[in-house]
Design a protein around this motif. Structure first.
Motif, PDB file in Angstrom:
ATOM      1  N   PRO A  37       0.810  -1.217   0.000  1.00 16.70           N
ATOM      2  CA  PRO A  37       0.000   0.000   0.000  1.00 16.70           C
ATOM      3  C   PRO A  37       0.844   1.267   0.000  1.00 16.70           C
ATOM      4  CG  PRO A  37      -0.954  -1.614   1.463  1.00 16.70           C
ATOM      5  CD  PRO A  37       0.371  -2.176   0.998  1.00 16.70           C
ATOM      6  N   GLY A  38       0.397   2.244  -0.786  1.00 13.49           N
ATOM      7  CA  GLY A  38       1.096   3.520  -0.895  1.00 13.49           C
ATOM      8  C   GLY A  38       1.979   3.610  -2.120  1.00 13.49           C
ATOM      9  N   ASN A  39       2.347   2.473  -2.688  1.00 18.65           N
ATOM     10  CA  ASN A  39       3.166   2.480  -3.893  1.00 18.65           C
ATOM     11  C   ASN A  39       2.284   2.604  -5.126  1.00 18.65           C
ATOM     12  OD1 ASN A  39       5.424   2.174  -2.332  1.00 18.65           O
ATOM     13  ND2 ASN A  39       5.737   0.033  -2.812  1.00 18.65           N
ATOM     14  N   SER A  40       2.883   3.067  -6.207  1.00 19.66           N
ATOM     15  CA  SER A  40       2.139   3.215  -7.459  1.00 19.66           C
ATOM     16  C   SER A  40       1.900   1.856  -8.098  1.00 19.66           C
ATOM     17  CB  SER A  40       2.921   4.081  -8.442  1.00 19.66           C
ATOM     18  OG  SER A  40       2.988   5.395  -7.959  1.00 19.66           O
ATOM     19  N   VAL A  41       0.761   1.756  -8.755  1.00 19.40           N
ATOM     20  CA  VAL A  41       0.447   0.545  -9.491  1.00 19.40           C
ATOM     21  C   VAL A  41       1.442   0.431 -10.649  1.00 19.40           C
ATOM     22  CG1 VAL A  41      -1.216   1.583 -11.066  1.00 19.40           C
ATOM     23  CG2 VAL A  41      -1.520  -0.778 -10.384  1.00 19.40           C
ATOM     24  N   TYR A  64     -10.188   0.989  -8.769  1.00 16.50           N
ATOM     25  CA  TYR A  64     -10.405  -0.327  -9.368  1.00 16.50           C
ATOM     26  C   TYR A  64      -9.734  -1.435  -8.564  1.00 16.50           C
ATOM     27  CZ  TYR A  64      -5.806   0.427 -11.656  1.00 16.50           C
ATOM     28  OH  TYR A  64      -4.485   0.686 -11.920  1.00 16.50           O
ATOM     29  N   LEU A  65     -10.207  -2.643  -8.840  1.00 15.40           N
ATOM     30  CA  LEU A  65      -9.629  -3.850  -8.280  1.00 15.40           C
ATOM     31  C   LEU A  65      -8.961  -4.628  -9.397  1.00 15.40           C
ATOM     32  CD1 LEU A  65     -12.626  -5.185  -6.129  1.00 15.40           C
ATOM     33  CD2 LEU A  65     -10.646  -3.933  -5.312  1.00 15.40           C
ATOM     34  N   VAL A  66      -7.807  -5.213  -9.099  1.00 18.68           N
ATOM     35  CA  VAL A  66      -7.167  -6.177  -9.984  1.00 18.68           C
ATOM     36  C   VAL A  66      -7.095  -7.462  -9.170  1.00 18.68           C
ATOM     37  CG1 VAL A  66      -5.093  -6.822 -11.266  1.00 18.68           C
ATOM     38  CG2 VAL A  66      -5.806  -4.424 -11.194  1.00 18.68           C
ATOM     39  N   ASN A  67      -7.796  -8.485  -9.654  1.00 16.34           N
ATOM     40  CA  ASN A  67      -7.895  -9.753  -8.934  1.00 16.34           C
ATOM     41  C   ASN A  67      -7.239 -10.850  -9.761  1.00 16.34           C
ATOM     42  OD1 ASN A  67     -10.092 -12.335  -8.767  1.00 16.34           O
ATOM     43  ND2 ASN A  67      -9.263 -11.610  -6.836  1.00 16.34           N
ATOM     44  N   PHE A  68      -6.112 -11.388  -9.254  1.00 12.52           N
ATOM     45  CA  PHE A  68      -5.450 -12.522  -9.902  1.00 12.52           C
ATOM     46  C   PHE A  68      -6.099 -13.785  -9.370  1.00 12.52           C
ATOM     47  CE2 PHE A  68      -2.392  -9.147 -10.421  1.00 12.52           C
ATOM     48  CZ  PHE A  68      -1.911  -9.343 -11.699  1.00 12.52           C
ATOM     49  N   TRP A  69      -6.554 -14.658 -10.263  1.00 12.34           N
ATOM     50  CA  TRP A  69      -7.315 -15.828  -9.870  1.00 12.34           C
ATOM     51  C   TRP A  69      -7.079 -16.964 -10.851  1.00 12.34           C
ATOM     52  CZ3 TRP A  69     -11.763 -17.770 -12.595  1.00 12.34           C
ATOM     53  CH2 TRP A  69     -12.008 -17.098 -13.795  1.00 12.34           C
ATOM     54  N   ALA A  70      -7.645 -18.119 -10.541  1.00 14.84           N
ATOM     55  CA  ALA A  70      -7.573 -19.278 -11.435  1.00 14.84           C
ATOM     56  C   ALA A  70      -8.815 -20.133 -11.226  1.00 14.84           C
ATOM     57  CB  ALA A  70      -6.328 -20.103 -11.151  1.00 14.84           C
ATOM     58  N   THR A  71      -9.260 -20.770 -12.289  1.00 17.32           N
ATOM     59  CA  THR A  71     -10.431 -21.636 -12.184  1.00 17.32           C
ATOM     60  C   THR A  71     -10.134 -22.860 -11.322  1.00 17.32           C
ATOM     61  OG1 THR A  71      -9.873 -22.797 -14.236  1.00 17.32           O
ATOM     62  CG2 THR A  71     -11.393 -20.914 -14.406  1.00 17.32           C
ATOM     63  N   THR A 143      -5.056 -13.172  -5.350  1.00 17.02           N
ATOM     64  CA  THR A 143      -4.370 -11.963  -4.886  1.00 17.02           C
ATOM     65  C   THR A 143      -5.095 -10.786  -5.528  1.00 17.02           C
ATOM     66  OG1 THR A 143      -2.222 -13.041  -4.626  1.00 17.02           O
ATOM     67  CG2 THR A 143      -2.204 -10.647  -4.893  1.00 17.02           C
ATOM     68  N   THR A 144      -5.532  -9.864  -4.681  1.00 21.44           N
ATOM     69  CA  THR A 144      -6.326  -8.727  -5.152  1.00 21.44           C
ATOM     70  C   THR A 144      -5.688  -7.420  -4.718  1.00 21.44           C
ATOM     71  OG1 THR A 144      -8.322 -10.078  -4.919  1.00 21.44           O
ATOM     72  CG2 THR A 144      -8.637  -7.692  -5.111  1.00 21.44           C
ATOM     73  N   PHE A 145      -5.604  -6.491  -5.652  1.00 22.76           N
ATOM     74  CA  PHE A 145      -5.087  -5.153  -5.379  1.00 22.76           C
ATOM     75  C   PHE A 145      -6.231  -4.155  -5.480  1.00 22.76           C
ATOM     76  CE2 PHE A 145      -1.539  -7.608  -6.910  1.00 22.76           C
ATOM     77  CZ  PHE A 145      -0.485  -7.210  -6.114  1.00 22.76           C
ATOM     78  N   VAL A 146      -6.290  -3.243  -4.514  1.00 24.89           N
ATOM     79  CA  VAL A 146      -7.240  -2.132  -4.549  1.00 24.89           C
ATOM     80  C   VAL A 146      -6.421  -0.898  -4.917  1.00 24.89           C
ATOM     81  CG1 VAL A 146      -8.922  -0.770  -3.262  1.00 24.89           C
ATOM     82  CG2 VAL A 146      -8.597  -3.205  -2.695  1.00 24.89           C
ATOM     83  N   ARG A 156      -3.384  -4.703  -0.603  1.00 25.77           N
ATOM     84  CA  ARG A 156      -3.113  -5.955  -1.311  1.00 25.77           C
ATOM     85  C   ARG A 156      -3.653  -7.075  -0.437  1.00 25.77           C
ATOM     86  NH1 ARG A 156       2.722  -8.348  -3.240  1.00 25.77           N
ATOM     87  NH2 ARG A 156       2.036 -10.487  -3.485  1.00 25.77           N
ATOM     88  N   TYR A 157      -4.544  -7.852  -0.993  1.00 26.56           N
ATOM     89  CA  TYR A 157      -5.093  -9.012  -0.283  1.00 26.56           C
ATOM     90  C   TYR A 157      -4.511 -10.274  -0.904  1.00 26.56           C
ATOM     91  CZ  TYR A 157      -8.817  -5.953   1.505  1.00 26.56           C
ATOM     92  OH  TYR A 157      -9.524  -4.954   2.116  1.00 26.56           O
ATOM     93  N   VAL A 158      -3.958 -11.145  -0.094  1.00 31.79           N
ATOM     94  CA  VAL A 158      -3.569 -12.473  -0.538  1.00 31.79           C
ATOM     95  C   VAL A 158      -4.531 -13.415   0.169  1.00 31.79           C
ATOM     96  CG1 VAL A 158      -1.758 -14.230  -0.629  1.00 31.79           C
ATOM     97  CG2 VAL A 158      -1.162 -11.804  -0.850  1.00 31.79           C
TER      98      VAL A 158
END
Length: 178
Positions: A37-41, A64-71, A143-146, A156-158
């Protein structure tokens, strides 16, 4: 009593191990800190299932949210209905969302999942792994970034987010974006 000596490790043999542990810890710390948190995307481009490309630069000015995921990720599949609900709850306030499928996820599985679950947000394939690398070499899913409107990472949520806290964070970020 036996005269059998108990083997001990001499201090000389322990120091390379100690140095290796410190080096690995520092690399992990600095790698992780790169996207805290606090760093640039990072500059990243996502290729959506439609073939359209969307970059983090295109999303500047939006929360925005960026959510890394897998089926194949049980937690990802479990959290996806709540991700959908979160998006629907906040999209009219300006939230954008990119769900990025990991490079090991078969494209047909991702497309089928997105279609059958009627995912209402952008779904991208990270076919070559460059997006995951840009976001700090993401390997654990979900892993999700807000990200705020200025392109700063708020959280950052893991693993699965704590939903009430995420919603409160989004409320604040979207209110300041207005």
């Amino acid at each position: 009593m036996s005269n059998t000596a108990i083997p001990t490790t001499s201090p000389r043999k322990r120091w390379p191990l100690a140095v290796a542990v410190v080096i690995v810890a520092l690399l992990g710390f600095f790698g992780y800190r790169a996207l805290t948190p606090g760093n640039s995307v990072p500059d990243a481009t996502f290729t959506l299932l439609s073939g359209q490309k969307v970059s983090t630069a295109d999303l500047k000015g939006k929360v925005y949210l960026v959510n890394f995921w897998a089926t194949s990720c049980v937690t990802c599949v479990k959290e996806m209905p709540q991700m959908i609900d979160t998006y629907k709850q906040f999209k009219d306030k300006g939230l954008d969302f990119v769900a990025v499928a990991m490079n090991y996820d078969p494209p047909m599985y991702v497309a089928n999942y997105a279609k059958t679950r009627e995912l209402p947000f952008k779904v991208a394939m990270d076919s070559d792994g460059t997006a995951a690398k840009a976001f700090g070499d993401v390997q654990l899913t979900p892993t999700t970034f807000v990200v705020d409107k200025n392109g700063k990472i708020l959280k950052r949520y893991v693993g699965e987010p704590e939903w009430d806290a995420l919603h409160k964070l989004l409320d604040g970020a979207l209110a300041s974006a207005a």
